[in-house]
Design an enzyme around this catalytic site. Structure first.
Site, PDB file in Angstrom:
ATOM      1  N   ASP A 253      66.097  -4.052  60.846  1.00  0.00           N
ATOM      2  CA  ASP A 253      66.584  -5.157  61.670  1.00  0.00           C
ATOM      3  C   ASP A 253      67.548  -6.022  60.856  1.00  0.00           C
ATOM      4  O   ASP A 253      67.188  -6.541  59.794  1.00  0.00           O
ATOM      5  CB  ASP A 253      65.403  -5.993  62.150  1.00  0.00           C
ATOM      6  CG  ASP A 253      65.776  -7.009  63.212  1.00  0.00           C
ATOM      7  OD1 ASP A 253      66.977  -7.170  63.497  1.00  0.00           O
ATOM      8  OD2 ASP A 253      64.854  -7.641  63.758  1.00  0.00           O
TER       9      ASP A 253
ATOM     10  N   GLY B 250      64.824  -0.649  64.252  1.00  0.00           N
ATOM     11  CA  GLY B 250      65.623  -1.851  64.316  1.00  0.00           C
ATOM     12  C   GLY B 250      64.946  -2.992  65.046  1.00  0.00           C
ATOM     13  O   GLY B 250      63.717  -3.121  65.030  1.00  0.00           O
ATOM     14  N   HIS B 251      65.755  -3.810  65.706  1.00  0.00           N
ATOM     15  CA  HIS B 251      65.299  -5.047  66.336  1.00  0.00           C
ATOM     16  C   HIS B 251      64.414  -4.776  67.548  1.00  0.00           C
ATOM     17  O   HIS B 251      63.415  -5.450  67.762  1.00  0.00           O
ATOM     18  CB  HIS B 251      66.537  -5.857  66.741  1.00  0.00           C
ATOM     19  CG  HIS B 251      66.253  -7.246  67.206  1.00  0.00           C
ATOM     20  ND1 HIS B 251      65.671  -8.201  66.394  1.00  0.00           N
ATOM     21  CD2 HIS B 251      66.496  -7.869  68.403  1.00  0.00           C
ATOM     22  CE1 HIS B 251      65.567  -9.342  67.052  1.00  0.00           C
ATOM     23  NE2 HIS B 251      66.047  -9.163  68.281  1.00  0.00           N
ATOM     24  N   PHE B 252      64.793  -3.786  68.347  1.00  0.00           N
ATOM     25  CA  PHE B 252      64.021  -3.434  69.545  1.00  0.00           C
ATOM     26  C   PHE B 252      63.223  -2.165  69.268  1.00  0.00           C
ATOM     27  O   PHE B 252      63.521  -1.076  69.766  1.00  0.00           O
ATOM     28  CB  PHE B 252      64.956  -3.258  70.747  1.00  0.00           C
ATOM     29  CG  PHE B 252      65.435  -4.563  71.311  1.00  0.00           C
ATOM     30  CD1 PHE B 252      64.587  -5.382  72.038  1.00  0.00           C
ATOM     31  CD2 PHE B 252      66.738  -4.988  71.114  1.00  0.00           C
ATOM     32  CE1 PHE B 252      65.021  -6.588  72.563  1.00  0.00           C
ATOM     33  CE2 PHE B 252      67.186  -6.195  71.632  1.00  0.00           C
ATOM     34  CZ  PHE B 252      66.324  -6.992  72.353  1.00  0.00           C
TER      35      PHE B 252
END
Length: 285
Positions: free
Chosen positions: A235, A261-263
């Site tokens: 992320d 990552g972020h999601f």
């Protein structure tokens, strides 16, 4: 899964609900730029054992989106609406799963009603100064400190199609795992007339989350709330030090850094669900 709306303080809030009404409850709180849509695949993996509630914040998803002139969009206000919704649903004890914007909303719920929080799961949801990736946040801090024509254009790029797509794909080793439906869906909703001003208001207000952190840390130290941090290692918004920082104050925290990552739910749903079900099974009785 049921799809419902409730009126809280005159505002219509949409939420997804599943699971037995008398089961331990978990509240799923989404981030920017998405909605409870991000939990569409996780909810069925929890609903056999838990009552799952996943609201859309005001201005997001299927909830109402009064203009920024009609409603003062702050994280305090979003937390108050969330608290009102949970009161209507009769939830006086619940775990929280937070991501991105969901984190500062949940921290307010915990600080206002500490005895209601049975467990915390943070998936790329910051609660410390550690974790803010400067290349992403420098422009937002500048905008929050001095909103105006010099600082607004850089943060407006976060509303663009390419920026929203980047949020889903950065840090993901195999981007083919992430459905394009995700960023197409979010971009369409963020692009509704007037929604840009809603998002800019929340961008400006984000700096006001940071002063809450010392109180959050004291809450973690004094209430022994179980904490699971399951985080996308790649992320570039909230870096992995944000996950590791919870180990300073939480009692026996469980921290997992995943190669995503972020999601994280879009690429590693089964991994996250496995950690989550194991954790909840141990701490919710």
């Amino acid at each position: 899964m049921q799809h419902r709306t409730a009126t809280v303080d005159g505002q219509e809030l949409f939420y997804r609900e599943a699971g037995p009404a008398d089961a331990p409850a978990i509240v799923l709180l989404h981030g920017y730029p998405t909605s409870s849509f991000m939990f569409r695949n996780l909810i069925p993996l929890l609903a056999d054992r838990y009552r799952v509630i996943a609201p859309d914040h005001l201005g997001f998803g299927h909830s109402a989106a009064p203009s920024a002139d009609e409603f003062d969009y702050t994280f305090d206000a979003l937390a108050d609406l969330t608290s009102g919704l949970l009161d209507q649903l009769g939830l006086d004890r619940y775990a929280v799963y937070v991501q991105d914007y969901g984190a500062p909303i949940a921290w307010r719920l915990a600080l206002d009603h500490p005895d209601r929080i049975s467990a915390i799961v943070t998936q790329n949801g910051n609660g410390y100064e550690e974790g803010f990736v400067d290349s992403f946040w420098a422009g937002l801090w500048a905008y929050g400190a001095n909103p105006g024509p010099d600082t607004e254009p850089p943060v407006r790029t976060a509303l663009s199609y390419d920026a929203i797509r980047w949020q889903y794909l950065h840090g993901v080793p195999d981007p083919s795992l992430v459905s394009p439906d995700t960023w197409e869906h979010d971009y369409a909703l963020v692009s509704r007339p007037g929604n840009d001003e809603i998002q800019l208001a929340l961008f400006r207000d984000y700096q006001n989350n940071r002063p809450l952190y010392p109180r959050l840390h004291e809450f973690l130290r004094t209430h022994d709330v179980p904490v699971l941090a399951v985080w996308g290692r790649g992320d570039e918004i909230f870096g992995p030090t944000g996950a590791e920082a919870f180990a300073r104050d939480a009692k026996d925290p469980e921290v997992h850094l995943i190669d995503g990552g972020h999601f994280l739910l879009e690429s590693h749903l089964d991994v996250v669900a496995g950690y989550l079900r194991g954790f909840l099974g141990r701490v919710l009785k």
